[in-house]
Design an enzyme around this catalytic site. Structure first.
Site, PDB file in Angstrom:
ATOM      1  N   SER A   1       0.855  -1.187   0.000  1.00 48.56           N
ATOM      2  CA  SER A   1       0.000   0.000   0.000  1.00 48.56           C
ATOM      3  C   SER A   1       0.887   1.231   0.000  1.00 48.56           C
ATOM      4  O   SER A   1       2.070   1.156   0.404  1.00 48.56           O
ATOM      5  CB  SER A   1      -0.894   0.003   1.248  1.00 48.56           C
ATOM      6  OG  SER A   1      -1.544   1.242   1.420  1.00 48.56           O
TER       7      SER A   1
ATOM      8  N   TYR B   1      -2.943  -0.457  10.346  1.00 45.06           N
ATOM      9  CA  TYR B   1      -2.767  -0.891   8.960  1.00 45.06           C
ATOM     10  C   TYR B   1      -1.435  -0.393   8.406  1.00 45.06           C
ATOM     11  O   TYR B   1      -0.678  -1.158   7.803  1.00 45.06           O
ATOM     12  CB  TYR B   1      -3.933  -0.374   8.124  1.00 45.06           C
ATOM     13  CG  TYR B   1      -3.883  -0.736   6.655  1.00 45.06           C
ATOM     14  CD1 TYR B   1      -4.254  -2.003   6.228  1.00 45.06           C
ATOM     15  CD2 TYR B   1      -3.480   0.190   5.703  1.00 45.06           C
ATOM     16  CE1 TYR B   1      -4.222  -2.344   4.878  1.00 45.06           C
ATOM     17  CE2 TYR B   1      -3.439  -0.131   4.355  1.00 45.06           C
ATOM     18  CZ  TYR B   1      -3.813  -1.401   3.946  1.00 45.06           C
ATOM     19  OH  TYR B   1      -3.779  -1.724   2.613  1.00 45.06           O
TER      20      TYR B   1
END
Length: 217
Positions: free
Chosen positions: A122, A135
């Protein structure tokens, strides 16, 4: 093998690679996973990344593997002060420990094929995103594992893919947390990220794509 292939980016990755690869779709058994497998003539593989102790027996029959794509992941929107230890534990268990456990068990099969390990990371694994504390931390850890794997296993190709925001159900949850209206047109499509990833996988054998960074225009 693609983890998290029951929908979203995982299913798009399966679509992109079906013409060139025999697919193992790994994940918890579900009707959605069966539907993707049925549509593509793929095989489902019952893997629960939250239960690393069960992984060795599940993947033991695999003796050679060309490509392993770590796509499965969880996210709990929240700034640091809003998070709980249980959320951190769950995030790390799936996003990091599960990926590590599956990779370790499949290393002999990957070595036998001089294979390729792909981590769907990501942008949050490069720059921490506000409201995605656990996250972001998990994606930084996953990037570190990918870098270590690349350094320690020279016979393998290892690629980290760092997309910006993708139009997925996870994105809808994040936008709702941010109190904004969700417009999928503002984000990368799953098909775009899948195509970019497939290009890295299908690169000539003398090419080793270490990192892919792709952002919405």
């Amino acid at each position: 093998m693609i983890t998290g292939a029951s929908g979203g980016l995982g299913a798009a990755l399966a679509d992109a690679l079906a013409p060139t690869h025999t697919l193992f779709l790994a994940g918890r058994p579900s009707e959605r996973l069966d539907a993707v497998a049925g549509r593509l003539g793929a095989t489902t593989w019952p893997v629960d990344l939250a239960d690393p102790d069960a992984i060795p027996a599940v993947v033991e029959p695999i003796v050679e593997l060309d490509v392993l794509i770590h796509n499965a992941g969880v996210a709990y929107p929240g700034r640091v002060a809003e998070t709980t230890v249980d959320q951190w534990r769950s995030t790390m268990a799936v996003n990091v420990i599960g990926a590590v456990a599956l990779t370790l068990e499949l290393l002999p099969a990957l070595r036998a094929a001089s294979g390729h390990v792909v981590f769907i990371n990501s942008g949050a694994g490069i720059n921490a995103s506000p409201g995605l504390a656990s996250y972001s931390a998990s994606k930084f850890a996953l990037r570190g594992f990918a870098d270590s794997l690349r350094a320690d296993e020279p016979s393998l190709r290892v690629t980290s893919v760092h997309p910006g925001r993708i139009a997925t159900a996870m994105q809808e949850d994040l936008v709702a947390y941010e109190g904004r209206e969700y417009d999928p047109g503002q984000y990368l499509s799953v098909q775009t990220v899948a195509r970019v990833t497939a290009d890295a996988i299908n690169a000539p054998r003398d090419a080793h794509v270490h990192e892919v960074i792709v952002r919405p225009r």
